[in-house]
Design a protein around this motif. Structure first.
Motif, mmCIF file in Angstrom:
data_model
loop_
_atom_site.group_PDB
_atom_site.id
_atom_site.type_symbol
_atom_site.label_atom_id
_atom_site.label_comp_id
_atom_site.label_asym_id
_atom_site.label_seq_id
_atom_site.Cartn_x
_atom_site.Cartn_y
_atom_site.Cartn_z
ATOM 1 N N GLN A 255 -3.840 -0.243 -9.366
ATOM 2 C CA GLN A 255 -4.556 -1.477 -9.075
ATOM 3 C C GLN A 255 -3.903 -2.264 -7.941
ATOM 4 O OE1 GLN A 255 -4.175 -0.125 -11.934
ATOM 5 N NE2 GLN A 255 -6.031 -0.342 -13.098
ATOM 6 N N SER A 256 -2.590 -2.282 -7.892
ATOM 7 C CA SER A 256 -1.904 -3.023 -6.828
ATOM 8 C C SER A 256 -2.276 -2.470 -5.461
ATOM 9 C CB SER A 256 -0.387 -2.947 -7.021
ATOM 10 O OG SER A 256 -0.007 -3.595 -8.206
ATOM 11 N N ARG A 257 -2.318 -1.153 -5.337
ATOM 12 C CA ARG A 257 -2.680 -0.533 -4.062
ATOM 13 C C ARG A 257 -4.122 -0.844 -3.704
ATOM 14 N NH1 ARG A 257 -1.480 3.754 -0.396
ATOM 15 N NH2 ARG A 257 -3.353 4.886 0.181
ATOM 16 N N GLN A 258 -5.033 -0.785 -4.677
ATOM 17 C CA GLN A 258 -6.440 -1.056 -4.391
ATOM 18 C C GLN A 258 -6.649 -2.501 -3.951
ATOM 19 O OE1 GLN A 258 -8.570 0.158 -7.876
ATOM 20 N NE2 GLN A 258 -8.670 2.280 -7.207
ATOM 21 N N VAL A 259 -5.956 -3.432 -4.574
ATOM 22 C CA VAL A 259 -6.078 -4.840 -4.197
ATOM 23 C C VAL A 259 -5.501 -5.058 -2.798
ATOM 24 C CG1 VAL A 259 -5.254 -7.160 -4.734
ATOM 25 C CG2 VAL A 259 -6.142 -5.709 -6.548
ATOM 26 N N VAL B 129 0.838 -1.207 0.000
ATOM 27 C CA VAL B 129 0.000 0.000 0.000
ATOM 28 C C VAL B 129 0.866 1.247 0.000
ATOM 29 C CG1 VAL B 129 -1.641 1.337 1.385
ATOM 30 C CG2 VAL B 129 -2.014 -1.099 1.042
ATOM 31 N N VAL B 130 1.917 1.256 0.816
ATOM 32 C CA VAL B 130 2.791 2.427 0.910
ATOM 33 C C VAL B 130 3.611 2.610 -0.359
ATOM 34 C CG1 VAL B 130 4.775 3.388 2.150
ATOM 35 C CG2 VAL B 130 2.878 2.376 3.415
ATOM 36 N N GLU B 131 4.158 1.520 -0.907
ATOM 37 C CA GLU B 131 5.006 1.630 -2.094
ATOM 38 C C GLU B 131 4.234 2.057 -3.335
ATOM 39 O OE1 GLU B 131 6.899 -2.147 -2.509
ATOM 40 O OE2 GLU B 131 8.181 -1.845 -0.760
ATOM 41 N N HIS B 132 2.936 1.813 -3.368
ATOM 42 C CA HIS B 132 2.141 2.138 -4.554
ATOM 43 C C HIS B 132 1.253 3.368 -4.334
ATOM 44 C CE1 HIS B 132 3.149 -1.399 -7.012
ATOM 45 N NE2 HIS B 132 3.342 -1.978 -5.844
ATOM 46 N N TYR B 133 1.620 4.211 -3.407
ATOM 47 C CA TYR B 133 0.874 5.448 -3.194
ATOM 48 C C TYR B 133 1.226 6.429 -4.302
ATOM 49 C CZ TYR B 133 -0.665 9.873 -1.317
ATOM 50 O OH TYR B 133 -1.268 11.082 -1.168
#
Length: 129
Positions: free
Chosen positions: A63-67, A38-42
């Motif tokens: 999409q990675s953060r949302q998943v 979540v942090v890396e894909h902000y």
């Protein structure tokens, strides 16, 4: 013969495939790893996600953060990513989970390594095993 480009096919948002997501989401992950994703894909603004280089418009999240966020909060995947529920361990699609699905998910989580041994689970109410 018309020389106008077909705008309908160009204006559609790309559909995320399992290969487009952070590879860590495709294997069972713990809470710490999901938080890291979540942090890396902000993404603070429109452009590209710094983690997976996915194009992001109008300050939407990648999409990675949302998943990863849906997995962290144990909620359903967003509708545009629901087709990935069968590919990702722990992801929930739009259907209602059965008791067997919940037991399988709990067994997967209990088998994951942790800092200490997990206490034994008690059966759910109404479970007559």
């Amino acid at each position: 013969m018309s020389t106008r480009p077909n705008l309908a096919s160009e204006s559609r948002d790309p559909v995320a495939q399992p290969g487009d997501l952070d590879p860590r989401l495709l294997s069972p992950t713990g809470r710490t790893e999901r938080l890291r994703i979540v942090v890396e894909h902000y993404v603070p603004a429109a452009g590209r996600c710094p983690g997976c280089r996915w194009p992001v418009q109008r300050r939407e999240e990648c999409q990675s953060r949302q998943v990863a966020l849906a997995l962290l909060e144990n909620r359903l995947l967003p509708a545009r990513l629901a087709h990935l529920a069968d590919v990702m361990p722990g992801a929930r699609g739009a259907g209602r989970d059965s008791a067997a699905d919940r037991d399988l998910r709990r067994d997967e989580l209990d088998a994951m390594p942790g800092l200490f041994a997990a206490p034994a689970r008690t059966p759910d109410r109404g479970d007559t095993r």
